[in-house]
Design a protein around this motif. Structure first.
Motif, PDB file in Angstrom:
ATOM      1  N   SER A  35     -10.847   2.098 -48.359  1.00 40.88           N
ATOM      2  CA  SER A  35     -10.022   2.411 -47.184  1.00 40.88           C
ATOM      3  C   SER A  35     -10.048   3.894 -46.849  1.00 40.88           C
ATOM      4  O   SER A  35      -9.593   4.299 -45.778  1.00 40.88           O
ATOM      5  CB  SER A  35      -8.568   1.971 -47.430  1.00 40.88           C
ATOM      6  N   SER A  44      -0.812   4.055 -35.994  1.00 39.43           N
ATOM      7  CA  SER A  44      -0.863   2.901 -36.889  1.00 39.43           C
ATOM      8  C   SER A  44      -2.277   2.537 -37.327  1.00 39.43           C
ATOM      9  O   SER A  44      -2.459   1.733 -38.230  1.00 39.43           O
ATOM     10  CB  SER A  44      -0.229   1.675 -36.217  1.00 39.43           C
ATOM     11  N   LYS A  55       5.715  -1.440 -34.756  1.00 39.60           N
ATOM     12  CA  LYS A  55       5.149  -0.820 -35.956  1.00 39.60           C
ATOM     13  C   LYS A  55       5.931   0.409 -36.414  1.00 39.60           C
ATOM     14  O   LYS A  55       5.544   1.067 -37.378  1.00 39.60           O
ATOM     15  CB  LYS A  55       3.695  -0.431 -35.704  1.00 39.60           C
ATOM     16  N   ASP A  75      -4.501  -3.420 -45.210  1.00 41.40           N
ATOM     17  CA  ASP A  75      -3.758  -4.496 -44.564  1.00 41.40           C
ATOM     18  C   ASP A  75      -4.233  -5.860 -45.048  1.00 41.40           C
ATOM     19  O   ASP A  75      -3.432  -6.740 -45.369  1.00 41.40           O
ATOM     20  CB  ASP A  75      -3.914  -4.400 -43.045  1.00 41.40           C
ATOM     21  N   LYS A  76      -5.584  -6.041 -45.117  1.00 42.94           N
ATOM     22  CA  LYS A  76      -6.124  -7.330 -45.526  1.00 42.94           C
ATOM     23  C   LYS A  76      -7.548  -7.162 -46.011  1.00 42.94           C
ATOM     24  O   LYS A  76      -8.274  -6.291 -45.538  1.00 42.94           O
ATOM     25  CB  LYS A  76      -6.089  -8.332 -44.366  1.00 42.94           C
ATOM     26  N   GLN A  89      -9.723  -9.737 -36.296  1.00 45.97           N
ATOM     27  CA  GLN A  89      -8.389  -9.268 -36.672  1.00 45.97           C
ATOM     28  C   GLN A  89      -8.250  -7.774 -36.404  1.00 45.97           C
ATOM     29  O   GLN A  89      -7.226  -7.315 -35.896  1.00 45.97           O
ATOM     30  CB  GLN A  89      -8.137  -9.561 -38.148  1.00 45.97           C
ATOM     31  N   LYS A 107      -5.489  -4.945 -33.281  1.00 49.90           N
ATOM     32  CA  LYS A 107      -4.688  -3.735 -33.494  1.00 49.90           C
ATOM     33  C   LYS A 107      -3.257  -4.052 -33.940  1.00 49.90           C
ATOM     34  O   LYS A 107      -2.337  -3.263 -33.692  1.00 49.90           O
ATOM     35  CB  LYS A 107      -4.658  -2.863 -32.229  1.00 49.90           C
ATOM     36  N   LYS A 108      -3.094  -5.181 -34.621  1.00 44.85           N
ATOM     37  CA  LYS A 108      -1.765  -5.544 -35.111  1.00 44.85           C
ATOM     38  C   LYS A 108      -1.510  -5.068 -36.532  1.00 44.85           C
ATOM     39  O   LYS A 108      -0.429  -5.264 -37.072  1.00 44.85           O
ATOM     40  CB  LYS A 108      -1.584  -7.065 -35.037  1.00 44.85           C
ATOM     41  N   HIS A 109      -2.525  -4.461 -37.138  1.00 44.95           N
ATOM     42  CA  HIS A 109      -2.407  -4.054 -38.536  1.00 44.95           C
ATOM     43  C   HIS A 109      -2.027  -2.578 -38.639  1.00 44.95           C
ATOM     44  O   HIS A 109      -2.167  -1.812 -37.689  1.00 44.95           O
ATOM     45  CB  HIS A 109      -3.735  -4.282 -39.264  1.00 44.95           C
ATOM     46  N   ILE A 140      -8.645  -2.707 -42.738  1.00 45.15           N
ATOM     47  CA  ILE A 140      -9.170  -4.026 -43.077  1.00 45.15           C
ATOM     48  C   ILE A 140     -10.469  -3.792 -43.835  1.00 45.15           C
ATOM     49  O   ILE A 140     -11.322  -3.010 -43.407  1.00 45.15           O
ATOM     50  CB  ILE A 140      -9.386  -4.874 -41.823  1.00 45.15           C
TER      51      ILE A 140
END
Length: 353
Positions: free
Chosen positions: A163, A192, A218, A324-325, A338, A342-344, A348
Motif C-alpha cells: 500500500s 480519502s 468519509k 481497504d480490501k 471497486q 471511490k468508496k474506499h 486496494i
C-alpha cells in the motif's frame, strides 16, 4: 550470470494490458516469459501489488492529450509497448541479482521505488514509471534496477507494505517539494484516496496541521487517520476556511473548485499538485498568483531523498498502512471496479503469491 536464490520457472502468470479501453483489455496470461535480470537488475518474487489511479488512467488512455490517442497515452506521453504488465506498487523478495548488483539483496524483502531512472542497465534522460513504460508488478515475478529496490525491515505483511510505494512516495514528494514544515497548515484535496490519506499521515509526521477535503460519508474515517479539520467537498472553501488561511495546498483533484484553492492560500503560500481527478482544465486568475507571491509545484518525478525517507518512516512506525480490501490477482477486474467507485479509504491491493 545472475545469482539465484531458488529455482525460477521459465514462465509465470500475470495480468497483461493488451490495449486501451475497458476491463476486457486486462487479460490473465499463465504463460508469460519470466523476466531475466540484466547485470544491474534484481528479480523479485512479487508478494503483493497495489492498485492505483495510474493503472486505470493508462488503461483508458487518460494521459493522452489527443483524445485518448494511443500514440501519447502513457505516463511519459509516448505510446505504450503492448502487451504490458502494469502495477507500480510492489512488495516482494529478491530471488536473483545480476552480476553487478549488490549480492546482499538476495533473499531480502524489498519495496520498489516506482519512479525509475535506470531500466535494463541504461540510464534514462527522463524518468519512467514502473508498470507504465516498462513491465510492473501484476505478475509472479518482476525485474527492476537494483538501485530502485529498497530493503524494508518490519513486521507488516506484503499486502500492507504494497500500500506504500506509489501513494506514499507521491505524497512525500508533494510535501518535500512544497517544503512542509512544523506549524504549517496544509490543505489536502481528495483526502480519502491513496495519496490523500498518505499525505495526511506524512504531513502530521512532519508536525503540520491538516485540513482534509472529502465527502461527508468519509469524514469520520479521515479524522481517524489524523486530519485536524475535515471539510465536505460540497462546501465552499472560502466560506468555510476564509481567505488566506492555509500555508500549503496538496492538490489531487483540480476541477471546478480550483480557483478557491488559491483564494484560501496565504501570501507566499505553496501549491503542489500530482493529480486532476476532478478535471484537468482549470481557470487561473494570474493576478492571484503574482499578487499573493504564490509558488506552484508540479510533482511527478520523485526527489532523490523521497523514497529512502519513506522507508525510514515505515520502519519507525511513523505511518500506518491503510488497506481497504485485498483481492487475488485473478480478480483484477473486480478490484479495479471497486477502486473506481471511490468508496474506499486507503488502498486496494492484489495478492500475487
Amino acid at each position: 550470470m545472475a545469482n539465484y536464490l531458488e529455482s525460477i520457472p521459465s514462465t509465470m502468470k500475470g495480468i497483461q494490458l493488451v490495449g486501451h479501453g475497458g476491463l476486457d483489455q486486462l487479460v490473465l496470461n499463465q504463460q508469460i516469459d519470466t523476466p531475466i535480470p540484466c547485470a544491474s537488475d534484481v528479480l523479485i518474487k512479487v508478494g503483493a501489488a497495489g492498485v492505483n489511479n495510474t493503472d486505470l488512467n493508462t488503461r483508458i488512455g487518460w494521459y493522452s492529450k489527443n483524445d485518448n490517442d494511443s500514440e501519447d497515452a502513457s505516463w511519459a506521453g509516448t505510446a505504450l509497448k503492448l502487451p504490458l504488465i502494469q502495477g507500480a506498487d510492489v512488495c516482494g523478495v529478491v530471488v536473483a541479482v545480476g552480476e553487478r548488483a549488490d549480492k546482499q539483496l538476495l533473499g531480502k524483502r524489498v519495496l520498489i521505488e516506482p519512479s525509475l531512472w535506470e531500466v535494463d542497465g541504461k540510464k534514462l534522460q527522463h524518468a519512467w514509471y514502473f508498470g507504465s513504460e516498462c513491465n510492473g508488478g501484476f505478475a509472479e515475478y518482476a525485474k527492476v534496477s537494483a538501485k530502485h529496490a529498497h530493503v524494508i525491515e518490519c513486521d507488516l505483511t506484503d499486502e500492507e507494505l504494497a500500500s506504500f510505494p506509489c501513494s506514499y512516495s507521491t505524497a512525500e514528494n508533494l510535501l518535500t517539494r512544497a517544503k512542509v514544515k512544523p506549524g504549517d497548515r496544509v490543505l489536502i484535496t481528495g483526502a480519502s484516496g491513496g495519496v490523500g490519506s498518505a499525505a495526511i499521515q506524512l504531513a502530521k509526521a512532519r508536525g503540520a496541521g491538516v485540513v482534509a477535503i472529502t465527502s461527508g460519508s468519509k469524514a469520520e474515517g479521515i479524522r481517524n487517520i489524523g486530519a485536524d479539520l475535515v471539510v465536505d467537498r460540497e462546501q465552499s472553501l472560502v466560506e468555510t476556511l476564509g481567505e488566506n488561511s492555509v500555508d500549503v495546498v496538496i492538490d489531487l483533484v483540480a476541477g471546478e473548485v480550483w480557483p478557491q484553492l488559491l483564494e484560501v492560500m496565504k501570501p507566499f503560500g505553496r501549491y503542489a499538485v500530482s493529480g486532476a481527478i476532478g478535471g484537468p482544465m482549470v481557470q487561473l486568475d494570474v493576478r492571484t498568483l503574482y499578487l499573493k507571491d504564490l509558488s506552484f509545484f508540479g510533482c511527478t518525478v520523485l526527489e532523490p531523498e523521497v523514497f529512502p525517507n519513506l522507508i525510514k518512516r515505515i520502519e519507525a512506525g511513523d505511518i500506518k498502512p491503510l488497506v481497504d480490501k485485498v483481492y487475488p490477482l485473478e480478480e483484477i477486474h473486480e478490484a479495479q471496479t471497486q477502486f473506481a467507485t471511490k468508496k474506499h479509504i486507503g488502498k486496494i491491493v492484489l495478492k500475487i503469491s
